[in-house]
Write a protein that holds these residues in place. Structure first.
Motif, PDB file in Angstrom:
ATOM      1  N   THR A 156       0.867  -1.181   0.000  1.00  0.00           N
ATOM      2  CA  THR A 156       0.000   0.000   0.000  1.00  0.00           C
ATOM      3  C   THR A 156       0.900   1.227   0.000  1.00  0.00           C
ATOM      4  OG1 THR A 156      -1.668  -1.222   1.244  1.00  0.00           O
ATOM      5  CG2 THR A 156      -1.864   1.179   1.210  1.00  0.00           C
ATOM      6  N   LYS A 157       0.753   2.071  -1.012  1.00  0.00           N
ATOM      7  CA  LYS A 157       1.724   3.150  -1.226  1.00  0.00           C
ATOM      8  C   LYS A 157       1.251   4.493  -0.685  1.00  0.00           C
ATOM      9  CE  LYS A 157       4.389   0.333  -3.407  1.00  0.00           C
ATOM     10  NZ  LYS A 157       5.385  -0.363  -2.551  1.00  0.00           N
ATOM     11  N   TYR A 158       2.236   5.304  -0.315  1.00  0.00           N
ATOM     12  CA  TYR A 158       1.986   6.684   0.063  1.00  0.00           C
ATOM     13  C   TYR A 158       2.296   7.572  -1.135  1.00  0.00           C
ATOM     14  CZ  TYR A 158       2.960  11.284   2.059  1.00  0.00           C
ATOM     15  OH  TYR A 158       2.982  12.625   2.307  1.00  0.00           O
ATOM     16  N   GLY A 159       1.284   8.272  -1.600  1.00  0.00           N
ATOM     17  CA  GLY A 159       1.506   9.188  -2.711  1.00  0.00           C
ATOM     18  C   GLY A 159       1.377  10.626  -2.275  1.00  0.00           C
ATOM     19  N   CYS A 160       0.158  11.034  -1.922  1.00  0.00           N
ATOM     20  CA  CYS A 160      -0.093  12.438  -1.596  1.00  0.00           C
ATOM     21  C   CYS A 160      -0.421  12.658  -0.119  1.00  0.00           C
ATOM     22  CB  CYS A 160      -1.239  12.963  -2.454  1.00  0.00           C
ATOM     23  SG  CYS A 160      -2.806  12.097  -2.145  1.00  0.00           S
ATOM     24  N   GLY A 161      -1.072  11.679   0.485  1.00  0.00           N
ATOM     25  CA  GLY A 161      -1.484  11.828   1.882  1.00  0.00           C
ATOM     26  C   GLY A 161      -2.695  12.708   2.064  1.00  0.00           C
ATOM     27  N   THR A 162      -3.279  13.155   0.971  1.00  0.00           N
ATOM     28  CA  THR A 162      -4.416  14.072   1.067  1.00  0.00           C
ATOM     29  C   THR A 162      -5.660  13.546   0.349  1.00  0.00           C
ATOM     30  OG1 THR A 162      -3.551  15.255  -0.861  1.00  0.00           O
ATOM     31  CG2 THR A 162      -2.975  16.131   1.303  1.00  0.00           C
ATOM     32  N   GLY A 163      -5.655  12.287  -0.034  1.00  0.00           N
ATOM     33  CA  GLY A 163      -6.851  11.704  -0.641  1.00  0.00           C
ATOM     34  C   GLY A 163      -6.990  11.953  -2.127  1.00  0.00           C
ATOM     35  N   ASP A 164      -5.924  12.431  -2.765  1.00  0.00           N
ATOM     36  CA  ASP A 164      -6.049  12.786  -4.186  1.00  0.00           C
ATOM     37  C   ASP A 164      -5.575  11.706  -5.159  1.00  0.00           C
ATOM     38  OD1 ASP A 164      -7.054  15.482  -3.874  1.00  0.00           O
ATOM     39  OD2 ASP A 164      -5.092  15.967  -3.026  1.00  0.00           O
ATOM     40  N   CYS A 165      -4.572  10.910  -4.775  1.00  0.00           N
ATOM     41  CA  CYS A 165      -3.917  10.069  -5.788  1.00  0.00           C
ATOM     42  C   CYS A 165      -4.412   8.628  -5.837  1.00  0.00           C
ATOM     43  CB  CYS A 165      -2.412  10.084  -5.574  1.00  0.00           C
ATOM     44  SG  CYS A 165      -1.858   9.156  -4.120  1.00  0.00           S
ATOM     45  N   GLY A 166      -4.883   8.099  -4.726  1.00  0.00           N
ATOM     46  CA  GLY A 166      -5.377   6.718  -4.705  1.00  0.00           C
ATOM     47  C   GLY A 166      -4.298   5.660  -4.556  1.00  0.00           C
ATOM     48  N   ALA A 167      -3.046   6.070  -4.401  1.00  0.00           N
ATOM     49  CA  ALA A 167      -1.971   5.082  -4.260  1.00  0.00           C
ATOM     50  C   ALA A 167      -2.141   4.227  -3.013  1.00  0.00           C
ATOM     51  CB  ALA A 167      -0.614   5.790  -4.222  1.00  0.00           C
ATOM     52  N   CYS A 168      -2.863   4.759  -2.034  1.00  0.00           N
ATOM     53  CA  CYS A 168      -3.014   4.090  -0.735  1.00  0.00           C
ATOM     54  C   CYS A 168      -4.312   3.283  -0.638  1.00  0.00           C
ATOM     55  CB  CYS A 168      -2.998   5.137   0.369  1.00  0.00           C
ATOM     56  SG  CYS A 168      -4.431   6.250   0.248  1.00  0.00           S
ATOM     57  N   MET A 169      -4.963   3.029  -1.774  1.00  0.00           N
ATOM     58  CA  MET A 169      -6.287   2.405  -1.745  1.00  0.00           C
ATOM     59  C   MET A 169      -6.230   0.993  -1.152  1.00  0.00           C
ATOM     60  SD  MET A 169      -9.169   3.793  -2.852  1.00  0.00           S
ATOM     61  CE  MET A 169      -9.020   4.700  -4.395  1.00  0.00           C
TER      62      MET A 169
ATOM     63  N   LEU B 243     -11.280   2.261  -0.163  1.00  0.00           N
ATOM     64  CA  LEU B 243     -11.087   3.481   0.612  1.00  0.00           C
ATOM     65  C   LEU B 243      -9.623   3.892   0.581  1.00  0.00           C
ATOM     66  CD1 LEU B 243     -13.202   2.886   3.874  1.00  0.00           C
ATOM     67  CD2 LEU B 243     -13.846   4.164   1.822  1.00  0.00           C
ATOM     68  N   ARG B 244      -9.393   5.177   0.661  1.00  0.00           N
ATOM     69  CA  ARG B 244      -8.030   5.705   0.719  1.00  0.00           C
ATOM     70  C   ARG B 244      -7.552   5.586   2.173  1.00  0.00           C
ATOM     71  NH1 ARG B 244     -11.157   8.195  -2.945  1.00  0.00           N
ATOM     72  NH2 ARG B 244     -10.242   9.064  -4.844  1.00  0.00           N
ATOM     73  N   SER B 245      -6.519   4.762   2.363  1.00  0.00           N
ATOM     74  CA  SER B 245      -6.099   4.494   3.739  1.00  0.00           C
ATOM     75  C   SER B 245      -5.386   5.669   4.381  1.00  0.00           C
ATOM     76  CB  SER B 245      -5.222   3.240   3.795  1.00  0.00           C
ATOM     77  OG  SER B 245      -4.072   3.404   2.989  1.00  0.00           O
ATOM     78  N   CYS B 246      -5.023   6.705   3.594  1.00  0.00           N
ATOM     79  CA  CYS B 246      -4.430   7.887   4.213  1.00  0.00           C
ATOM     80  C   CYS B 246      -5.492   8.761   4.865  1.00  0.00           C
ATOM     81  CB  CYS B 246      -3.640   8.704   3.192  1.00  0.00           C
ATOM     82  SG  CYS B 246      -4.646   9.523   1.930  1.00  0.00           S
ATOM     83  N   LEU B 247      -6.758   8.506   4.543  1.00  0.00           N
ATOM     84  CA  LEU B 247      -7.840   9.364   5.046  1.00  0.00           C
ATOM     85  C   LEU B 247      -8.637   8.716   6.172  1.00  0.00           C
ATOM     86  CD1 LEU B 247      -9.359  10.954   1.803  1.00  0.00           C
ATOM     87  CD2 LEU B 247      -7.615  11.874   3.353  1.00  0.00           C
TER      88      LEU B 247
HETATM   89 FE1  FES Z   1      -2.784   9.754  -2.106  1.00  0.00          FE
HETATM   90 FE2  FES Z   1      -3.845   8.443  -0.045  1.00  0.00          FE
HETATM   91  S1  FES Z   1      -1.765   8.720  -0.442  1.00  0.00           S
HETATM   92  S2  FES Z   1      -4.888   9.319  -1.732  1.00  0.00           S
END
Ligand code: FES
Ligand code: FES
Length: 184
Positions: A34-47, A55-59
């Motif tokens: 599960t990747k960290y991309g933006c941390g703000t719910g925009d990229c979906g890397a953490c889905m 769900l976006r796991s950073c949110l």
């Molecule tokens: Fe980009 Fe979660 S890290 S949406």
């Protein structure tokens, strides 16, 4: 202490309840797919999948995930044999691969409820950003995965090169339900 089921295995996280699920998975459970991309719910890397929903796991905090069933990319298949994974490889819809785990989780969630999605349904259900721009191939791959799941097609190509099925089974204890573990 936050308890949940991760990839079929009961887990307790001895972390601040406000910890994003992303960091608990990556840093405490060592599920770094599960990747960290933006941390703000925009990229979906953490889905990830939570109770069957992408769900976006950073949110989401681990307190919000309490008692829920979480599936990560490590839990989607033991050997990269999920139809979405195979179709992404077969359609060459992967370049650097950073976005791929999140895309697999979004696509797998879509196909669970809609195994024959239209192009527009795929684009709506997979909001993930890909800086390599695999989008046209991604749509083809998801449609192909749907055909595989509907048993209209098989993909004979082997999963992406890497660890063997045997190694994957050993390396992913989450796939082998065992006693509850504590991570911190
Ligand atoms: Fe980009 Fe979660 S890290 S949406
Ligand atoms: Fe590189 Fe998507 S394949 S970010």
């Amino acid at each position: 202490m936050s308890r949940m089921t991760v990839n079929g295995r009961p887990v307790r996280f001895a972390l601040d309840p406000d910890t994003p699920l992303l960091w608990a998975l990556r840093d405490a459970a060592n599920l770094t797919g599960t990747k960290y991309g933006c941390g703000t719910g925009d990229c979906g890397a953490c889905m990830v999948m939570v109770d069957g929903e992408a769900l976006r796991s950073c949110l989401i905090t681990i307190a919000e995930a309490e008692g829920r069933f979480v599936t990560t990319i490590e839990g989607i298949s033991r050997d990269r044999s999920h139809p979405v994974q195979q179709a992404l490889v077969a359609e060459q819809a992967i370049q650097c691969g950073f976005c791929t785990p999140g895309i697999v989780m979004s696509a797998a969630t879509l196909l669970r409820s809609n195994p024959a999605p239209s192009d527009e349904e795929i684009k709506a259900a997979i909001p993930n950003l890909c800086r390599c721009g695999v989008y046209p191939r991604l749509v083809r791959a998801v449609q192909r995965a749907g055909r595989v799941m509907r048993r209209l097609e098989t993909i004979s190509a082997a999963p992406a090169p890497g660890i063997s099925a045997e190694d994957a089974a050993r390396a992913v204890p989450a796939m082998n339900p065992a006693k509850e573990s504590e991570t911190d």
